[in-house]
Scaffold this active site. Structure first.
Site, PDB file in Angstrom:
ATOM      1  N   ARG A 196       0.836  -1.201   0.000  1.00 48.79           N
ATOM      2  CA  ARG A 196       0.000   0.000   0.000  1.00 48.79           C
ATOM      3  C   ARG A 196       0.871   1.251   0.000  1.00 48.79           C
ATOM      4  O   ARG A 196       2.048   1.201   0.327  1.00 48.79           O
ATOM      5  CB  ARG A 196      -0.916   0.015   1.237  1.00 48.79           C
ATOM      6  CG  ARG A 196      -2.025  -1.000   1.185  1.00 48.79           C
ATOM      7  CD  ARG A 196      -2.779  -1.086   2.490  1.00 48.79           C
ATOM      8  NE  ARG A 196      -1.979  -1.670   3.557  1.00 48.79           N
ATOM      9  CZ  ARG A 196      -2.402  -1.842   4.810  1.00 48.79           C
ATOM     10  NH1 ARG A 196      -3.613  -1.480   5.155  1.00 48.79           N
ATOM     11  NH2 ARG A 196      -1.616  -2.393   5.710  1.00 48.79           N
ATOM     12  N   LYS A 229       2.077   1.888   7.367  1.00 55.27           N
ATOM     13  CA  LYS A 229       2.490   1.078   8.514  1.00 55.27           C
ATOM     14  C   LYS A 229       3.304   1.905   9.494  1.00 55.27           C
ATOM     15  O   LYS A 229       3.845   2.962   9.154  1.00 55.27           O
ATOM     16  CB  LYS A 229       3.344  -0.124   8.057  1.00 55.27           C
ATOM     17  CG  LYS A 229       2.598  -1.125   7.208  1.00 55.27           C
ATOM     18  CD  LYS A 229       1.313  -1.623   7.813  1.00 55.27           C
ATOM     19  CE  LYS A 229       1.521  -2.572   8.984  1.00 55.27           C
ATOM     20  NZ  LYS A 229       0.211  -3.082   9.498  1.00 55.27           N
ATOM     21  N   TYR A 281      -0.756   4.151  10.809  1.00 58.61           N
ATOM     22  CA  TYR A 281      -1.063   3.129  11.817  1.00 58.61           C
ATOM     23  C   TYR A 281       0.185   2.980  12.686  1.00 58.61           C
ATOM     24  O   TYR A 281       1.292   2.826  12.154  1.00 58.61           O
ATOM     25  CB  TYR A 281      -1.338   1.770  11.154  1.00 58.61           C
ATOM     26  CG  TYR A 281      -2.659   1.652  10.427  1.00 58.61           C
ATOM     27  CD1 TYR A 281      -3.865   1.777  11.111  1.00 58.61           C
ATOM     28  CD2 TYR A 281      -2.707   1.374   9.070  1.00 58.61           C
ATOM     29  CE1 TYR A 281      -5.087   1.647  10.446  1.00 58.61           C
ATOM     30  CE2 TYR A 281      -3.922   1.233   8.401  1.00 58.61           C
ATOM     31  CZ  TYR A 281      -5.104   1.378   9.111  1.00 58.61           C
ATOM     32  OH  TYR A 281      -6.304   1.249   8.451  1.00 58.61           O
ATOM     33  N   HIS A 340      -0.101   1.182  16.249  1.00 60.75           N
ATOM     34  CA  HIS A 340      -0.272   0.003  17.117  1.00 60.75           C
ATOM     35  C   HIS A 340       0.827  -0.059  18.179  1.00 60.75           C
ATOM     36  O   HIS A 340       1.534  -1.059  18.316  1.00 60.75           O
ATOM     37  CB  HIS A 340      -0.284  -1.294  16.282  1.00 60.75           C
ATOM     38  CG  HIS A 340      -1.435  -1.354  15.319  1.00 60.75           C
ATOM     39  ND1 HIS A 340      -2.751  -1.489  15.735  1.00 60.75           N
ATOM     40  CD2 HIS A 340      -1.495  -1.248  13.971  1.00 60.75           C
ATOM     41  CE1 HIS A 340      -3.550  -1.489  14.684  1.00 60.75           C
ATOM     42  NE2 HIS A 340      -2.824  -1.332  13.600  1.00 60.75           N
ATOM     43  N   GLU A 362      -5.424   4.114  13.975  1.00 58.94           N
ATOM     44  CA  GLU A 362      -6.308   3.141  14.646  1.00 58.94           C
ATOM     45  C   GLU A 362      -7.069   3.716  15.834  1.00 58.94           C
ATOM     46  O   GLU A 362      -7.999   3.074  16.322  1.00 58.94           O
ATOM     47  CB  GLU A 362      -5.514   1.882  15.069  1.00 58.94           C
ATOM     48  CG  GLU A 362      -4.494   2.062  16.181  1.00 58.94           C
ATOM     49  CD  GLU A 362      -3.120   2.500  15.676  1.00 58.94           C
ATOM     50  OE1 GLU A 362      -2.994   2.905  14.505  1.00 58.94           O
ATOM     51  OE2 GLU A 362      -2.169   2.454  16.482  1.00 58.94           O
ATOM     52  N   ASP A 377      -5.002 -11.019  14.244  1.00 59.63           N
ATOM     53  CA  ASP A 377      -4.236  -9.870  14.738  1.00 59.63           C
ATOM     54  C   ASP A 377      -4.567  -9.546  16.199  1.00 59.63           C
ATOM     55  O   ASP A 377      -3.863  -8.780  16.840  1.00 59.63           O
ATOM     56  CB  ASP A 377      -4.421  -8.634  13.834  1.00 59.63           C
ATOM     57  CG  ASP A 377      -5.869  -8.200  13.722  1.00 59.63           C
ATOM     58  OD1 ASP A 377      -6.766  -8.998  14.047  1.00 59.63           O
ATOM     59  OD2 ASP A 377      -6.099  -7.050  13.320  1.00 59.63           O
TER      60      ASP A 377
END
Ligand code: NAD
Length: 363
Positions: free
Chosen positions: A15, A75, A94, A96, A118, A270
């Site tokens: 992506r 990412k 993102y 995380h 997120e 996940d």
């Protein structure tokens, strides 16, 4: 403002964080957009397409990171990118954090402001930047399931749709949220006999209302799950309990009750997965077999359909990127509750309670 889009460096990530339409909107608003050469190649977007909409193509990621005030990515920054992060910069991607202590420490040390896709929350309380990837993974789960049911891929040699005179396959979808509803719709469209299970009766009422006749809603409890497993050629795991590990709704001993070489696609991997036997896999080696059941547990399913995922993701991220660029990150965050919820670390200081609690940090 100078907005930078580096090429993603994570393995199997195709992506890109901005499409030419996004570049056009930003440059029309007077911003400079730096795109690293080749950043769009995994999604089928050439440097020339970006140039045509006003982007400046930059040779290296180091140059993008050095010049941009706002970095837009897909990412979380990978280890090789950490050295580029610098104080005063805002990074929108993102993250995380809770899953990665080293990343959290690196971001704190760098002094950047980290706005995480997120945790952006809209007025309805939903997480709009997660939804499109769940839509992709849900739809894709049936495509992958159909493939791994084929004999050369170790499956039981069943065509989801059946043919005249031979019944279609039976598909059970555990969890009727975004992933589950999208999976059920695609499976039903192919003609499969579909069961969809959830503990939320309001959600099941909605699903019952909008789905075709070949989708049957079932309340999710242990006996009903086992009953569905016994009949299913393909089972999709699509359960989420926000903020918690996925519950193991299917135990190892339950696999013996399923038809041999049936396929399970655990989209919830996940969050740890909802099958006891699930272990994370990659697109390079997506499946393994336990007790004669084919398991597919790829943690970043949308990465495989990079082009669709890129457009689905950028449709929802661009309005926020525009706000950040047009108002400047500080004012944009002050004026938008959604963006404020996305700020996890501000100029090196943790501001997200869950991240702080995970690592015992001050917030
Ligand atoms: P969602 O919140 O929209 O839906 C989850 C559903 O699970 C809810 O309807 C909830 O009521 C239901 N549920 C909770 N407990 C249940 C139980 N015991 N039995 C049956 N249903 C139960 O979440 P979503 O967006 O559909 O995401 C589902 C999972 O897929 C998440 O873990 C998400 O992170 C994951 N996901 C994975 C990938 C991937 O690449 N592997 C991609 C996107 C999303």
């Amino acid at each position: 403002m100078i907005v930078g889009v580096p090429k993603e460096v994570k393995q199997d990530e195709y992506r890109v964080a901005m499409v030419p339409a996004g570049v056009e909107e930003l440059t029309r608003a007077g911003h400079t957009v730096l795109i690293q050469s080749g950043a769009g190649s995994g999604s089928g977007i050439s440097d020339e397409q970006y140039i045509a909409t006003g982007a400046e193509i930059v040779a290296s990621d180091a140059d993008v990171w050095k010049r941009a005030e706002l970095i837009v990515k897909v990412k979380e920054p990978m280890r090789a990118e950490w050295e580029h992060m610098r104080s005063g910069q805002t990074v929108f991607t993102y993250f995380h954090f809770a899953a990665d202590k080293h990343l959290t420490e690196a971001v704190i040390k760098s002094g950047i402001t980290a706005i995480a896709y997120e945790t952006i929350k809209d007025t309805k309380g939903t997480l709009p930047l997660l939804t499109p990837m769940s839509e992709v993974a849900g739809r894709m789960s049936i495509q992958e399931g159909a493939k791994y049911l084929e004999r050369p891929f170790d499956g039981r040699g069943i065509l989801l749709a059946g043919v005249p005179g031979v019944p279609p396959a039976t598909v059970s979808v555990i969890g009727a949220g975004i992933v589950g509803a999208n999976a059920a719709r695609v499976a039903a469209g192919l003609g499969a006999n579909v069961f969809i299970l959830d503990v939320n009766l309001d959600r099941l009422r909605y699903i019952d209302d909008v789905m075709p006749q070949n989708v049957t809603t079932v309340f999710s409890n242990r006996l009903n799950i086992i009953d569905c497993l016994q009949q299913s050629d393909l089972v999709i795991g699509a359960v989420l309990i926000p903020g918690a590990k996925a519950p193991h709704l299917v135990r190892r001993e339950d696999l013996k009750k399923m038809p041999p070489r049936a396929v399970v696609i655990d989209v919830a991997i996940d969050q740890g997965g909802c099958f006891e036997t699930s272990l994370p896999t990659t697109h390079a080696k997506p499946t393994y077999i336990v007790d004669d059941i084919v398991h597919y547990c790829v943690t970043n399913m949308p990465g495989a359909v990079g082009r669709t995922s890129t457009y689905a993701l950028t449709n929802v991220t661009l309005p926020y990127a525009l706000q950040l660029a047009n108002k400047g990150p500080e004012r944009a965050v002050k004026e938008s509750a959604a963006l404020l919820a996305g700020v996890n670390i501000k100029a090196g200081q943790v501001t997200n309670a869950a991240v702080a609690e995970t690592f015992g940090l001050e917030c």
